[in-house]
Design a protein around this motif. Structure first.
Motif, mmCIF file in Angstrom:
data_model
loop_
_atom_site.group_PDB
_atom_site.id
_atom_site.type_symbol
_atom_site.label_atom_id
_atom_site.label_comp_id
_atom_site.label_asym_id
_atom_site.label_seq_id
_atom_site.Cartn_x
_atom_site.Cartn_y
_atom_site.Cartn_z
ATOM 1 N N ILE A 145 0.447 0.982 -18.685
ATOM 2 C CA ILE A 145 1.382 0.673 -17.711
ATOM 3 C C ILE A 145 0.389 -0.251 -16.636
ATOM 4 C CG2 ILE A 145 3.186 0.724 -16.327
ATOM 5 C CD1 ILE A 145 4.267 3.252 -18.311
ATOM 6 N N VAL A 146 1.117 -1.519 -15.712
ATOM 7 C CA VAL A 146 0.252 -1.688 -15.222
ATOM 8 C C VAL A 146 1.366 -2.359 -14.412
ATOM 9 C CG1 VAL A 146 -1.751 -3.289 -14.023
ATOM 10 C CG2 VAL A 146 -2.030 -2.409 -16.395
ATOM 11 N N LEU A 147 0.636 -1.721 -12.367
ATOM 12 C CA LEU A 147 1.400 -2.327 -11.708
ATOM 13 C C LEU A 147 0.602 -3.424 -11.126
ATOM 14 C CD1 LEU A 147 4.211 -2.080 -9.214
ATOM 15 C CD2 LEU A 147 2.291 -0.830 -7.489
ATOM 16 N N ASN A 190 -2.856 -10.787 -10.909
ATOM 17 C CA ASN A 190 -3.131 -9.336 -11.682
ATOM 18 C C ASN A 190 -3.414 -8.775 -12.474
ATOM 19 O OD1 ASN A 190 -3.506 -8.584 -8.338
ATOM 20 N ND2 ASN A 190 -1.579 -8.527 -7.920
ATOM 21 N N ALA A 191 -2.292 -9.655 -13.360
ATOM 22 C CA ALA A 191 -2.362 -9.752 -14.717
ATOM 23 C C ALA A 191 -3.473 -10.087 -15.013
ATOM 24 C CB ALA A 191 -1.097 -10.087 -15.752
ATOM 25 N N GLY A 192 -3.650 -11.196 -15.032
ATOM 26 C CA GLY A 192 -5.300 -11.604 -15.719
ATOM 27 C C GLY A 192 -6.162 -11.414 -15.130
ATOM 28 N N ILE A 193 -6.463 -10.044 -13.797
ATOM 29 C CA ILE A 193 -7.010 -9.423 -13.808
ATOM 30 C C ILE A 193 -7.703 -7.996 -14.628
ATOM 31 C CG2 ILE A 193 -8.254 -7.867 -11.714
ATOM 32 C CD1 ILE A 193 -7.092 -9.726 -9.816
ATOM 33 N N TYR A 194 -6.502 -7.571 -14.837
ATOM 34 C CA TYR A 194 -6.285 -6.162 -15.567
ATOM 35 C C TYR A 194 -6.864 -7.238 -17.451
ATOM 36 C CZ TYR A 194 -4.294 -2.496 -18.003
ATOM 37 O OH TYR A 194 -4.368 -1.968 -19.824
ATOM 38 N N ILE A 195 -6.908 -8.262 -17.744
ATOM 39 C CA ILE A 195 -6.519 -8.138 -19.060
ATOM 40 C C ILE A 195 -8.194 -9.128 -18.688
ATOM 41 C CG2 ILE A 195 -6.506 -10.468 -20.480
ATOM 42 C CD1 ILE A 195 -4.145 -8.036 -20.530
ATOM 43 N N ASN A 196 -8.263 -10.147 -17.956
ATOM 44 C CA ASN A 196 -10.130 -10.241 -18.578
ATOM 45 C C ASN A 196 -10.994 -9.680 -17.964
ATOM 46 O OD1 ASN A 196 -9.102 -13.306 -19.071
ATOM 47 N ND2 ASN A 196 -8.887 -14.080 -17.167
ATOM 48 N N SER A 197 -10.505 -8.326 -17.805
ATOM 49 C CA SER A 197 -11.783 -6.996 -17.879
ATOM 50 C C SER A 197 -11.623 -5.993 -18.456
ATOM 51 C CB SER A 197 -10.837 -6.216 -16.316
ATOM 52 O OG SER A 197 -10.078 -5.594 -16.554
ATOM 53 N N ASN A 198 -11.105 -6.660 -19.843
ATOM 54 C CA ASN A 198 -10.483 -6.355 -21.051
ATOM 55 C C ASN A 198 -10.284 -4.505 -20.986
ATOM 56 O OD1 ASN A 198 -11.565 -5.811 -23.755
ATOM 57 N ND2 ASN A 198 -13.123 -4.354 -23.690
ATOM 58 N N LYS A 199 -9.345 -4.806 -19.649
ATOM 59 C CA LYS A 199 -8.101 -3.895 -19.470
ATOM 60 C C LYS A 199 -9.003 -2.817 -18.838
ATOM 61 C CE LYS A 199 -4.816 -5.036 -23.204
ATOM 62 N NZ LYS A 199 -4.239 -4.577 -23.647
ATOM 63 N N PRO A 203 -4.643 -3.798 -10.931
ATOM 64 C CA PRO A 203 -4.856 -4.263 -9.182
ATOM 65 C C PRO A 203 -4.602 -2.838 -8.836
ATOM 66 C CG PRO A 203 -3.738 -5.620 -11.295
ATOM 67 C CD PRO A 203 -3.816 -4.495 -11.746
ATOM 68 N N ILE A 204 -4.923 -2.697 -6.938
ATOM 69 C CA ILE A 204 -4.821 -2.318 -6.480
ATOM 70 C C ILE A 204 -3.237 -1.753 -5.952
ATOM 71 C CG2 ILE A 204 -5.427 -1.727 -3.592
ATOM 72 C CD1 ILE A 204 -7.700 -3.840 -4.165
ATOM 73 N N LEU A 205 -3.269 -0.301 -6.044
ATOM 74 C CA LEU A 205 -2.047 0.241 -5.594
ATOM 75 C C LEU A 205 -1.530 -0.251 -4.394
ATOM 76 C CD1 LEU A 205 -1.913 2.721 -8.957
ATOM 77 C CD2 LEU A 205 -0.559 0.311 -8.519
ATOM 78 N N LEU A 206 -0.619 -0.599 -3.687
ATOM 79 C CA LEU A 206 -0.018 -0.486 -2.092
ATOM 80 C C LEU A 206 1.315 0.577 -2.018
ATOM 81 C CD1 LEU A 206 -0.385 -4.700 -1.929
ATOM 82 C CD2 LEU A 206 -1.887 -2.249 -1.567
ATOM 83 N N GLU A 207 0.743 1.379 -1.279
ATOM 84 C CA GLU A 207 2.572 2.167 -1.072
ATOM 85 C C GLU A 207 3.214 1.315 -0.762
ATOM 86 O OE1 GLU A 207 2.582 5.302 -2.666
ATOM 87 O OE2 GLU A 207 -0.063 5.698 -2.802
ATOM 88 N N TYR A 208 4.532 2.319 -0.627
ATOM 89 C CA TYR A 208 5.636 1.541 -0.077
ATOM 90 C C TYR A 208 5.057 1.616 1.686
ATOM 91 C CZ TYR A 208 10.941 1.167 0.991
ATOM 92 O OH TYR A 208 11.873 0.583 0.809
ATOM 93 N N HIS A 209 5.407 1.028 2.350
ATOM 94 C CA HIS A 209 4.628 1.805 4.003
ATOM 95 C C HIS A 209 6.065 0.849 4.532
ATOM 96 C CE1 HIS A 209 3.900 -3.217 3.871
ATOM 97 N NE2 HIS A 209 3.383 -2.496 2.245
ATOM 98 N N THR A 210 5.614 0.406 5.749
ATOM 99 C CA THR A 210 6.762 -0.137 7.252
ATOM 100 C C THR A 210 6.963 -1.661 7.368
ATOM 101 O OG1 THR A 210 4.938 -0.618 8.200
ATOM 102 C CG2 THR A 210 5.269 1.893 8.675
ATOM 103 N N LEU A 211 6.661 -2.151 6.150
ATOM 104 C CA LEU A 211 6.276 -3.955 6.295
ATOM 105 C C LEU A 211 8.055 -3.596 5.596
ATOM 106 C CD1 LEU A 211 3.934 -6.064 4.452
ATOM 107 C CD2 LEU A 211 4.524 -5.692 6.804
ATOM 108 N N VAL A 212 8.856 -2.377 5.148
ATOM 109 C CA VAL A 212 9.706 -2.589 4.496
ATOM 110 C C VAL A 212 11.279 -3.198 5.644
ATOM 111 C CG1 VAL A 212 9.541 -1.784 2.628
ATOM 112 C CG2 VAL A 212 10.145 -0.411 4.062
ATOM 113 N N ASN A 213 10.630 -2.381 7.097
ATOM 114 C CA ASN A 213 11.951 -2.419 8.241
ATOM 115 C C ASN A 213 12.205 -3.669 8.569
ATOM 116 O OD1 ASN A 213 12.654 0.802 7.133
ATOM 117 N ND2 ASN A 213 10.034 0.807 8.175
#
Length: 213
Positions: A145-147, A190-199, A203-213
């Motif tokens: 499972i990949v974000l 990001n899906a391409g990065i994952y597949i091309n790296s042989n899984k 990709p970098i996981l970003l937290e839920y942050h202040t940009l939502v406000n």
């Protein structure tokens, strides 16, 4: 499969018991439709000389849980109306998504599930937090499972390439076409990065942050 305003309980492999929340022996209609669509596509591709490589799932869902979990309403089963704490909501969502991924692995040979994470919804952003946490944790904890996109978290104040700020939300519940396009582009890269790296590289996981406000 695209269904508006639908909770994850409609996509699980087996219909959930209204009182206990446990799966019954009745297969879910939406899940059955997903499997049928995948098998139909595989059959058509093979009939036209294509060799099937990997079966991949792209998932963009979860806002309905933010709105309806823990409330008496027409969308949640009775059991879900008792799930009120953020910890319970996160645990519940992860359990149901796991059931979908694992059954698709068995039924159609699914290899990887990509998640486009939800973001800003309605006026109370906090209602989405447990589902956002669930999607973050799924991406961290489960190998297949990949974000792949977190762009929706900053959709109301998206910073464009030239430094200008644009609101990508059409209203409190939907995005402009540019918002969906940018989410799809980020997810694809990001899906391409994952597949091309042989899984090997998620990709970098970003937290839920202040940009939502």
């Amino acid at each position: 499969k695209s269904v508006s305003g639908t909770m994850i309980n409609k996509f699980v492999p087996y219909v959930l018991d209204d009182q206990t929340g446990e799966p019954t022996t009745t297969q879910g209609a939406y899940y059955k439709s997903m499997v049928s669509s995948i098998n139909h596509a595989k059959k058509n591709l093979e009939a036209n000389g294509y060799e099937i490589g990997e079966i991949l799932l792209v998932w963009c869902q979860g806002e309905s849980e933010g709105v309806y979990l823990g409330n008496e309403n027409q969308y949640a089963i009775t059991y879900e109306e008792s799930i009120t704490s953020n910890v319970e909501k996160t645990k519940w969502y992860k359990k149901q998504f796991h059931s979908i991924v694992e059954q698709l692995k068995a039924d159609v040979g699914l290899s990887t599930a990509f998640i486009i994470r939800i973001g800003h919804r309605l006026s109370d952003n906090a209602t989405n937090l447990p589902i956002i946490i669930a999607q973050n944790e799924l991406g961290r904890e489960v190998d297949n499972i990949v974000l792949v996109s977190t762009i929706f978290a900053g959709a109301k104040s998206f910073i464009k390439e030239d430094g200008s700020v644009r609101n990508l939300m059409r209203d409190n519940s939907h995005y402009y076409p540019e918002g969906y396009l940018r989410a799809g582009l980020e997810a694809g890269v990001n899906a391409g990065i994952y597949i091309n790296s042989n899984k090997q590289v998620k990709p970098i996981l970003l937290e839920y942050h202040t940009l939502v406000n």
